[in-house]
Scaffold this motif. Sequence first.
Motif, PDB file in Angstrom:
ATOM      1  N   ARG A 149       0.830  -1.288  -0.013  1.00 37.46           N
ATOM      2  CA  ARG A 149      -0.183   0.108   0.023  1.00 37.46           C
ATOM      3  C   ARG A 149       0.801   1.242   0.141  1.00 37.46           C
ATOM      4  O   ARG A 149       1.829   1.153   0.714  1.00 37.46           O
ATOM      5  CB  ARG A 149      -1.055   0.051   1.068  1.00 37.46           C
ATOM      6  N   ILE A 150       0.652   2.148  -0.839  1.00 40.34           N
ATOM      7  CA  ILE A 150       1.639   3.120  -1.221  1.00 40.34           C
ATOM      8  C   ILE A 150       0.686   4.405  -0.761  1.00 40.34           C
ATOM      9  O   ILE A 150      -0.378   4.502  -1.541  1.00 40.34           O
ATOM     10  CB  ILE A 150       2.238   3.285  -2.507  1.00 40.34           C
ATOM     11  N   VAL A 151       1.076   5.609  -0.012  1.00 35.42           N
ATOM     12  CA  VAL A 151       0.256   6.633   0.077  1.00 35.42           C
ATOM     13  C   VAL A 151       0.447   7.803  -1.037  1.00 35.42           C
ATOM     14  O   VAL A 151       1.630   7.882  -1.615  1.00 35.42           O
ATOM     15  CB  VAL A 151       0.939   7.383   1.323  1.00 35.42           C
ATOM     16  N   VAL A 152      -0.466   8.253  -1.388  1.00 34.38           N
ATOM     17  CA  VAL A 152      -0.657   9.254  -2.447  1.00 34.38           C
ATOM     18  C   VAL A 152      -0.801  10.801  -1.846  1.00 34.38           C
ATOM     19  O   VAL A 152      -1.577  10.695  -1.141  1.00 34.38           O
ATOM     20  CB  VAL A 152      -1.662   8.942  -3.692  1.00 34.38           C
ATOM     21  N   GLY A 153       0.006  11.694  -2.497  1.00 34.42           N
ATOM     22  CA  GLY A 153       0.002  12.925  -1.716  1.00 34.42           C
ATOM     23  C   GLY A 153      -1.511  13.538  -2.067  1.00 34.42           C
ATOM     24  O   GLY A 153      -2.130  13.188  -2.840  1.00 34.42           O
ATOM     25  N   GLU A 154      -1.873  14.683  -1.361  1.00 32.71           N
ATOM     26  CA  GLU A 154      -3.074  15.047  -1.781  1.00 32.71           C
ATOM     27  C   GLU A 154      -2.773  16.096  -3.097  1.00 32.71           C
ATOM     28  O   GLU A 154      -1.930  16.634  -3.178  1.00 32.71           O
ATOM     29  CB  GLU A 154      -3.313  16.235  -0.510  1.00 32.71           C
ATOM     30  N   ASP A 155      -4.280  16.005  -3.731  1.00 27.22           N
ATOM     31  CA  ASP A 155      -4.319  16.377  -5.034  1.00 27.22           C
ATOM     32  C   ASP A 155      -5.406  17.641  -4.879  1.00 27.22           C
ATOM     33  O   ASP A 155      -6.644  17.555  -5.176  1.00 27.22           O
ATOM     34  CB  ASP A 155      -4.549  15.383  -6.054  1.00 27.22           C
ATOM     35  N   PRO A 156      -5.013  18.973  -4.672  1.00 32.14           N
ATOM     36  CA  PRO A 156      -5.950  19.947  -4.701  1.00 32.14           C
ATOM     37  C   PRO A 156      -6.790  20.081  -5.838  1.00 32.14           C
ATOM     38  O   PRO A 156      -7.887  20.764  -5.815  1.00 32.14           O
ATOM     39  CB  PRO A 156      -5.383  21.182  -4.157  1.00 32.14           C
TER      40      PRO A 156
END
Length: 331
Positions: A149-156
């Motif tokens: 499981r890989i975290v994805v950064g926030e995409d505003p």
Amino acid sequence: MIEILESGPFNTVQDLGRFGYRDIGVSASGAMDPLAVRIGNILVGNDENAAVIEVQTFPFSLRFQRRTVFAVTGADGKPQLEGSERLAWCAQIAEPGQVLELRQPPRLARSYVALGGGLDVPIIMGSRSTSLRGGFGGNAGRPLAKGDRIVVGEDPEIAMLPATGLAVVEPATALSDVFPALVDGVLPIRALPAGEHELFTKDGEAFWSQTWRISSRSDRTGYRLSGEPIKPVASIEMRSHGVVPGVIQVPPGGEPIVQMSDANTAGGYPKIAGVIECDLWRLGQARIGARLCFVRSTHAEARAVEQAVTRYVDDVKQTSRMVKRALQVMA
């Protein structure tokens, strides 16, 4: 967050590379096709250097845990979202629970999955790239595996992106006037004569005139080439010296090695040539067993190709900005 459902060896997290540490023996790593990474990241609204997934062993699949914008670039295969074919080189929207699948592309070697917000793995020595030889960076220094499981950064920006987004003409087509096509299945790669070229005399000409094949002993560190061996006029002993991606060395057996993204930081084999930087992505997309030839280039030609690539990337950036402004006005 994304979950890896299916993967194979050597599929890794990469960005554009880890620079400035070769003096302490740390290779740059980074994507084998950096142009595909740059374009993919622009399409999904990231910085060009955001971390992506490099896929070179297929099939590969992942599940999205939240609504995510993504783009698949690089290899010439059509990605599938929930079993439905989607365009490559195009920004797409995935909903929570949907599965993205990549299958073996017809010709090329590597696909890249860029995700809005980028992959949020630790930055080590200024980069998120995986160093498989060093065992650090990326996904804990190892290839992706089922269950990761890989975290994805926030995409505003995802709220303003359309369901089917911006697409581009892939570089091989858009830049066909500066990147020569295959000739009878042989990939032409431009290179400049290097420091020890003159040591090979007639065999130096054989280097340029013959067709080479990428050996099965090749990897991200270097492509070993099979062909008629070339050798210097006399045996020489050389001190180890710094090398970078694109340098073509000739070991005692006479079959060249092209240093690639995980290039050794130093080596003592004589250097016969160096691939121009803008042709490295084409080499990075060549499969094991592919045939190639080296075309003698010039610094002026290398600079002209670099300028053409810069114009292409700038055009994609400008178009992306225009689309975003239009969406903001509509919102």
